[in-house]
Design a protein around this motif. Structure first.
Motif, short mmCIF file in Angstrom:
data_model
loop_
_atom_site.label_atom_id
_atom_site.label_comp_id
_atom_site.label_asym_id
_atom_site.label_seq_id
_atom_site.Cartn_x
_atom_site.Cartn_y
_atom_site.Cartn_z
N TRP A 1 -5.26 4.82 -7.40
CA TRP A 1 -6.60 5.30 -7.18
C TRP A 1 -6.77 6.46 -8.08
O TRP A 1 -5.94 7.46 -7.86
CB TRP A 1 -7.16 5.32 -5.91
CG TRP A 1 -8.39 5.67 -5.58
CD1 TRP A 1 -9.56 4.89 -6.43
CD2 TRP A 1 -9.05 6.58 -4.77
NE1 TRP A 1 -10.65 5.54 -5.87
CE2 TRP A 1 -10.60 6.37 -4.83
CE3 TRP A 1 -8.51 7.53 -3.89
CZ2 TRP A 1 -11.54 7.21 -4.15
CZ3 TRP A 1 -9.46 8.05 -3.10
CH2 TRP A 1 -10.91 8.21 -3.23
N TYR B 1 -6.63 -1.13 0.88
CA TYR B 1 -5.27 -1.25 0.59
C TYR B 1 -4.67 -1.53 1.84
O TYR B 1 -3.69 -2.46 1.80
CB TYR B 1 -4.76 0.04 0.20
CG TYR B 1 -4.96 0.46 -1.25
CD1 TYR B 1 -5.81 -0.26 -2.34
CD2 TYR B 1 -4.77 1.81 -1.86
CE1 TYR B 1 -6.18 0.07 -3.36
CE2 TYR B 1 -5.03 2.16 -3.14
CZ TYR B 1 -5.75 1.47 -3.96
OH TYR B 1 -6.22 1.75 -5.19
N ASN C 1 -13.64 5.05 -1.73
CA ASN C 1 -12.00 5.41 -1.43
C ASN C 1 -11.54 3.71 -0.95
O ASN C 1 -11.92 3.13 -0.06
CB ASN C 1 -11.98 6.38 -0.21
CG ASN C 1 -10.87 6.58 0.16
OD1 ASN C 1 -9.64 6.02 -0.19
ND2 ASN C 1 -10.30 7.83 0.65
N VAL D 1 4.51 5.10 3.10
CA VAL D 1 3.74 6.51 3.48
C VAL D 1 4.43 7.68 3.33
O VAL D 1 5.59 7.72 3.79
CB VAL D 1 3.09 6.44 4.57
CG1 VAL D 1 3.86 5.90 5.92
CG2 VAL D 1 2.08 7.50 5.01
N ALA E 1 1.05 -1.10 0.07
CA ALA E 1 0.04 -0.04 -0.09
C ALA E 1 0.89 1.13 -0.11
O ALA E 1 1.66 1.25 0.94
CB ALA E 1 -0.94 -0.03 1.16
N TYR F 1 -8.68 3.39 0.61
CA TYR F 1 -7.69 3.46 1.74
C TYR F 1 -7.70 2.23 2.46
O TYR F 1 -6.72 1.54 2.77
CB TYR F 1 -7.92 4.87 2.32
CG TYR F 1 -7.01 5.18 3.32
CD1 TYR F 1 -5.72 5.85 2.85
CD2 TYR F 1 -7.28 5.15 4.58
CE1 TYR F 1 -4.71 6.24 3.96
CE2 TYR F 1 -6.27 5.55 5.73
CZ TYR F 1 -5.14 5.88 5.25
OH TYR F 1 -4.18 6.44 6.35
N LEU G 1 0.73 5.26 0.14
CA LEU G 1 -0.20 6.31 1.01
C LEU G 1 0.80 7.69 0.41
O LEU G 1 1.76 7.94 1.18
CB LEU G 1 -0.31 6.21 2.28
CG LEU G 1 -0.91 4.88 2.71
CD1 LEU G 1 -1.03 4.99 4.35
CD2 LEU G 1 -1.91 4.39 2.05
N THR H 1 -2.64 5.40 -3.50
CA THR H 1 -3.49 6.30 -3.22
C THR H 1 -2.91 7.70 -3.05
O THR H 1 -2.45 7.98 -2.07
CB THR H 1 -4.55 6.11 -2.32
OG1 THR H 1 -5.52 7.28 -2.00
CG2 THR H 1 -3.83 5.71 -0.85
N MET I 1 -1.66 9.69 8.84
CA MET I 1 -1.47 8.75 7.73
C MET I 1 -0.37 7.83 8.37
O MET I 1 -0.45 6.48 8.15
CB MET I 1 -1.27 9.34 6.57
CG MET I 1 -1.91 8.60 5.46
SD MET I 1 -2.06 9.60 3.74
CE MET I 1 -0.19 10.33 3.58
N SER J 1 -3.45 11.84 -2.90
CA SER J 1 -4.35 12.76 -1.93
C SER J 1 -4.40 14.00 -2.83
O SER J 1 -3.82 14.30 -3.93
CB SER J 1 -3.74 13.12 -0.67
OG SER J 1 -2.80 14.14 -0.81
#
Length: 330
Positions: free
Chosen positions: A224, A235, A230, A244, A161, A232, A163, A199, A251, A201
């Protein structure tokens, strides 16, 4: 348990801050009433230092703050403080007040204050966390993972994932950094057979997102596009590891709460508080800097929300025993 207690969450509506309050309420098993407040002059300019007449501070632009008073009030942000002080006073102390983040006035004005450890505030009624409180729970992640599993079934393992935040008051996600990170992620897909769940932002910016999409094009990656549900939580639930950006304490805290290896992308800029937050997690072995490598390591779980909820539960029981003799909330 405590499900019959009434709870307000009071904030100025900033989602990241409001979610901390809601997450704490939900960890107690409560469904809070959300009160988004706005202050009138002069309280708007002088809060929290003006502590006279707080019952008149709320403006008609925000939600009304009036009786019946809740059993528990969880507030955050400067604008929430007048409401919290007013409710505590007008309820005769029966409403238990919790303030998340340093209120800039003495903790004795509240029943409990919750601050991250990079803030210096300490006291008998001050709880110190490593990160931000949030709404991520194993149940939420498992539910989201089950919902998104069919859509992401084509992605191979290990699944990562990713972020991506972006510019804020202290950090900058430059196109150079975005390009380097995108190349490192592409390499993980090509050389390690990783499946990427990315994903961006709103703060990522169109140029950075275009770089990301171009370099991951044709690879085992989903980026995404901001439409539909969503993904999030999905994921996070399906990931074997999380990458991240460093610009969001929330987050990063949510990623760490999954118990999965969490890598942090360092951006340009920063502040002493952000630096203390990230260095603390590095030193605790909870996170590592992202350099394009993928490793597994054992690390402590970041479980601030559950820990604060457990402490708050004990304090609430003691408080209600004092204010409602003969009545036990547990």
């Amino acid at each position: 348990m405590m499900q019959h207690l009434t709870c307000w969450v009071v904030s100025d509506g900033k989602p990241g801050m409001e979610n901390q309050c809601v997450g704490l309420a939900e960890a107690l098993g409560l469904t809070p009433v959300i009160k988004r407040v706005a202050l009138r002059t002069p309280w708007r300019q002088l809060s929290p230092y003006l502590r006279v007449g707080n019952q008149f501070a709320a403006s008609a632009k925000g939600d009304p703050i009036r009786a019946p008073w809740p059993d528990l009030l969880i507030g955050t942000g400067r604008q929430s403080i007048a409401a919290s002080l007013a409710v505590r006073a007008q309820s005769g102390g029966k409403t238990f007040t919790v303030q998340i983040q340093d209120p800039q006035i003495a903790p004795r004005h509240f029943d409990l204050v919750v601050v991250p450890r990079h803030d210096k505030l300490r006291g008998d009624n001050v709880l110190v966390t490593r990160g931000a409180l949030h709404r991520v729970t194993p149940a939420i992640l498992a539910d989201a993972a089950a919902r998104f599993a069919p859509r992401l079934a084509h992605l191979p393992s290990p699944r990562i994932a990713v972020l991506i935040g972006g510019d804020n008051g202290v950090y900058r996600l430059t196109p150079t950094i975005m390009g380097q990170v995108a190349d490192q992620l592409a390499n993980l897909a090509r050389s390690h057979g990783a499946g990427l769940m990315v994903t961006p932002s709103r703060r990522t910016g169109a140029d950075n997102e275009a770089i990301l999409r171009a370099r991951l094009s044709g690879l085992t990656a989903e980026v995404w596009d901001g439409t539909d549900d969503n993904p999030y939580f999905g994921y996070l639930g399906l990931a074997d590891a999380v990458v991240v950006t460093c610009d969001s304490v929330s987050m990063t805290s949510e990623a760490c709460s999954t118990g999965k290896p969490t890598y942090v992308i360092e951006l340009d800029g920063g502040s002493p508080k952000f630096r203390a937050f990230h260095d603390g997690l590095y030193q605790d072995g909870i996170t590592r800097r992202f350099d394009g490598a993928l490793e597994r390591w054992d690390h402590p779980l970041l479980d601030d929300t559950e820990r604060v909820a457990a402490d708050l539960r004990h304090r609430l029981i003691a408080h209600r025993t004092r204010h409602h003799p003969g009545h036990h909330p547990g």
